[in-house]
Design a protein around this motif. Structure first.
Motif, PDB file in Angstrom:
ATOM      1  N   ASN A 156      -5.991  -4.064   5.638  1.00 46.59           N
ATOM      2  CA  ASN A 156      -5.707  -3.389   4.497  1.00 46.59           C
ATOM      3  C   ASN A 156      -5.927  -1.905   4.599  1.00 46.59           C
ATOM      4  N   THR A 157      -5.322  -1.481   5.843  1.00 49.47           N
ATOM      5  CA  THR A 157      -5.484   0.130   6.196  1.00 49.47           C
ATOM      6  C   THR A 157      -4.165   0.609   6.520  1.00 49.47           C
ATOM      7  N   VAL A 158      -3.857   1.649   5.772  1.00 50.04           N
ATOM      8  CA  VAL A 158      -2.697   2.262   5.958  1.00 50.04           C
ATOM      9  C   VAL A 158      -3.077   3.850   6.419  1.00 50.04           C
ATOM     10  N   ASP A 159      -2.000   4.300   7.278  1.00 47.89           N
ATOM     11  CA  ASP A 159      -2.223   5.880   7.593  1.00 47.89           C
ATOM     12  C   ASP A 159      -1.033   6.368   7.268  1.00 47.89           C
ATOM     13  N   LEU A 160      -0.831   7.634   6.762  1.00 43.28           N
ATOM     14  CA  LEU A 160       0.330   8.468   6.347  1.00 43.28           C
ATOM     15  C   LEU A 160       0.096   9.823   7.420  1.00 43.28           C
ATOM     16  N   GLN A 161       1.011   9.919   8.483  1.00 45.55           N
ATOM     17  CA  GLN A 161       1.058  10.716   9.247  1.00 45.55           C
ATOM     18  C   GLN A 161       2.221  12.023   8.788  1.00 45.55           C
ATOM     19  N   MET A 162       1.695  13.177   8.544  1.00 44.80           N
ATOM     20  CA  MET A 162       2.346  14.317   7.912  1.00 44.80           C
ATOM     21  C   MET A 162       2.590  15.221   8.742  1.00 44.80           C
ATOM     22  N   ASN A 163       4.013  15.469   9.205  1.00 46.23           N
ATOM     23  CA  ASN A 163       4.218  16.702  10.072  1.00 46.23           C
ATOM     24  C   ASN A 163       5.137  17.788   9.334  1.00 46.23           C
ATOM     25  N   ILE A 164       4.983  18.873  10.025  1.00 43.59           N
ATOM     26  CA  ILE A 164       5.958  19.905   9.446  1.00 43.59           C
ATOM     27  C   ILE A 164       5.628  20.395   8.173  1.00 43.59           C
ATOM     28  N   LEU A 165       4.135  20.322   7.627  1.00 46.01           N
ATOM     29  CA  LEU A 165       3.624  20.733   6.334  1.00 46.01           C
ATOM     30  C   LEU A 165       4.348  21.993   6.066  1.00 46.01           C
ATOM     31  N   PHE A 170       7.299  12.568   7.229  1.00 43.76           N
ATOM     32  CA  PHE A 170       6.138  11.760   7.003  1.00 43.76           C
ATOM     33  C   PHE A 170       6.254  10.439   7.566  1.00 43.76           C
ATOM     34  N   THR A 171       5.364   9.701   8.013  1.00 45.16           N
ATOM     35  CA  THR A 171       5.489   8.455   8.613  1.00 45.16           C
ATOM     36  C   THR A 171       4.196   7.624   8.095  1.00 45.16           C
ATOM     37  N   ILE A 172       4.652   6.289   7.480  1.00 46.46           N
ATOM     38  CA  ILE A 172       3.373   5.877   6.951  1.00 46.46           C
ATOM     39  C   ILE A 172       3.581   4.410   7.896  1.00 46.46           C
ATOM     40  N   SER A 173       2.294   3.901   8.150  1.00 43.40           N
ATOM     41  CA  SER A 173       2.248   2.951   9.124  1.00 43.40           C
ATOM     42  C   SER A 173       0.735   2.149   8.777  1.00 43.40           C
ATOM     43  N   ARG A 174       0.723   0.764   9.550  1.00 41.31           N
ATOM     44  CA  ARG A 174      -0.414  -0.015   9.210  1.00 41.31           C
ATOM     45  C   ARG A 174      -1.549   0.807  10.112  1.00 41.31           C
ATOM     46  N   MET A 227       0.915  -1.183   0.019  1.00 42.10           N
ATOM     47  CA  MET A 227       0.012  -0.060   0.000  1.00 42.10           C
ATOM     48  C   MET A 227       0.915   1.358   0.095  1.00 42.10           C
ATOM     49  N   SER A 228       0.545   2.284  -0.850  1.00 43.43           N
ATOM     50  CA  SER A 228       1.329   3.497  -0.974  1.00 43.43           C
ATOM     51  C   SER A 228       0.568   4.512  -1.149  1.00 43.43           C
ATOM     52  N   TRP A 229       1.330   5.724  -1.020  1.00 44.95           N
ATOM     53  CA  TRP A 229       0.795   6.968  -1.044  1.00 44.95           C
ATOM     54  C   TRP A 229       1.409   7.666  -2.240  1.00 44.95           C
ATOM     55  N   TYR A 230       0.670   8.507  -2.971  1.00 44.91           N
ATOM     56  CA  TYR A 230       1.188   9.261  -4.424  1.00 44.91           C
ATOM     57  C   TYR A 230       0.668  10.590  -4.016  1.00 44.91           C
ATOM     58  N   PHE A 250       5.566   9.988  -5.845  1.00 48.65           N
ATOM     59  CA  PHE A 250       5.446   8.781  -4.937  1.00 48.65           C
ATOM     60  C   PHE A 250       6.039   9.367  -3.689  1.00 48.65           C
ATOM     61  N   VAL A 251       5.227   9.186  -2.485  1.00 51.86           N
ATOM     62  CA  VAL A 251       5.253   9.636  -1.358  1.00 51.86           C
ATOM     63  C   VAL A 251       5.752   8.618  -0.460  1.00 51.86           C
ATOM     64  N   ALA A 252       5.084   7.584  -0.145  1.00 51.85           N
ATOM     65  CA  ALA A 252       5.428   6.583   0.636  1.00 51.85           C
ATOM     66  C   ALA A 252       4.993   5.133   0.634  1.00 51.85           C
ATOM     67  N   GLU A 253       5.379   4.213   1.117  1.00 54.06           N
ATOM     68  CA  GLU A 253       4.950   2.877   0.722  1.00 54.06           C
ATOM     69  C   GLU A 253       4.989   2.010   1.957  1.00 54.06           C
ATOM     70  N   PHE A 254       4.256   0.951   2.545  1.00 50.35           N
ATOM     71  CA  PHE A 254       4.128   0.200   3.347  1.00 50.35           C
ATOM     72  C   PHE A 254       3.897  -1.203   2.579  1.00 50.35           C
ATOM     73  N   ASP A 255       4.906  -2.020   2.510  1.00 45.90           N
ATOM     74  CA  ASP A 255       4.647  -3.227   1.771  1.00 45.90           C
ATOM     75  C   ASP A 255       4.123  -4.584   2.716  1.00 45.90           C
ATOM     76  N   ARG A 256       3.972  -5.495   1.967  1.00 45.79           N
ATOM     77  CA  ARG A 256       3.550  -6.851   2.530  1.00 45.79           C
ATOM     78  C   ARG A 256       4.342  -7.351   3.645  1.00 45.79           C
ATOM     79  N   ASP A 257       5.607  -6.912   3.699  1.00 40.39           N
ATOM     80  CA  ASP A 257       6.499  -7.481   4.904  1.00 40.39           C
ATOM     81  C   ASP A 257       6.587  -6.251   6.105  1.00 40.39           C
ATOM     82  N   GLU A 258       5.727  -5.321   5.752  1.00 42.11           N
ATOM     83  CA  GLU A 258       5.793  -4.144   6.668  1.00 42.11           C
ATOM     84  C   GLU A 258       7.127  -3.363   6.739  1.00 42.11           C
ATOM     85  N   ARG A 259       7.782  -3.193   5.638  1.00 40.06           N
ATOM     86  CA  ARG A 259       8.720  -2.589   5.317  1.00 40.06           C
ATOM     87  C   ARG A 259       8.194  -1.270   4.761  1.00 40.06           C
ATOM     88  N   THR A 260       9.056  -0.249   4.967  1.00 43.27           N
ATOM     89  CA  THR A 260       8.447   1.399   4.501  1.00 43.27           C
ATOM     90  C   THR A 260       9.439   1.873   3.714  1.00 43.27           C
TER      91      THR A 260
END
Length: 127
Positions: free
Chosen positions: A76-85, A67-71, A34-37, A47-57
């Motif tokens: 099948n849900t993923v979050d993207l925490q965006m700081n210092i925008l 930014f931090t991507i996490s389960r 799962m990824s964000w663009y 491309f912004v970030a990816e959280f893959d099948r093995d939980e690698r980012t």
């Protein structure tokens, strides 16, 4: 039919934070990357970030350190925490879900190799 739904976008002042969430429904028997663009007006999708099948980012250059991507809280849900925008972060943010095989060991599940995109959620950062 798999549906990908993003949420959490909005308007924020520079230096602020937002948390985006993406959920893929009806894909619970598949492993996913799962990824964000994002795409700003007049620019290519980035491309912004990816959280893959093995939980690698993995992060794009613009997201590293901020930014931090996490389960997420559900399957099948993923979050993207965006700081210092910053104003350069203003864009439509899209979630991409790529099926990478069955999540059931030893059991073939049809349709687990498809890629789906959400409709996007707008992030606007004002300076």
């Amino acid at each position: 039919q798999v549906q990908v739904v993003e949420s959490g976008g909005g308007s924020v002042q520079a230096g602020g934070s937002l948390r985006l969430s993406c959920k893929a429904s009806d894909y619970q028997f598949c492993k996913t990357d799962m990824s964000w663009y994002r795409q700003a007006p007049g620019k290519e999708r980035e491309f912004v970030a990816e959280f893959d099948r093995d939980e690698r980012t993995t992060y794009g250059d613009s997201a590293k350190g901020r930014f931090t991507i996490s389960r997420g809280s559900g399957l099948n849900t993923v979050d993207l925490q965006m700081n210092i925008l910053q104003s350069d972060d203003t864009a439509m943010y899209y979630c991409k879900v790529s099926g990478v095989g069955s999540a059931l060991q030893g059991i073939y599940v049809a349709g687990c190799t498809e890629t789906y995109w959400g409709q996007g959620t707008q992030v606007t950062v004002s300076s």
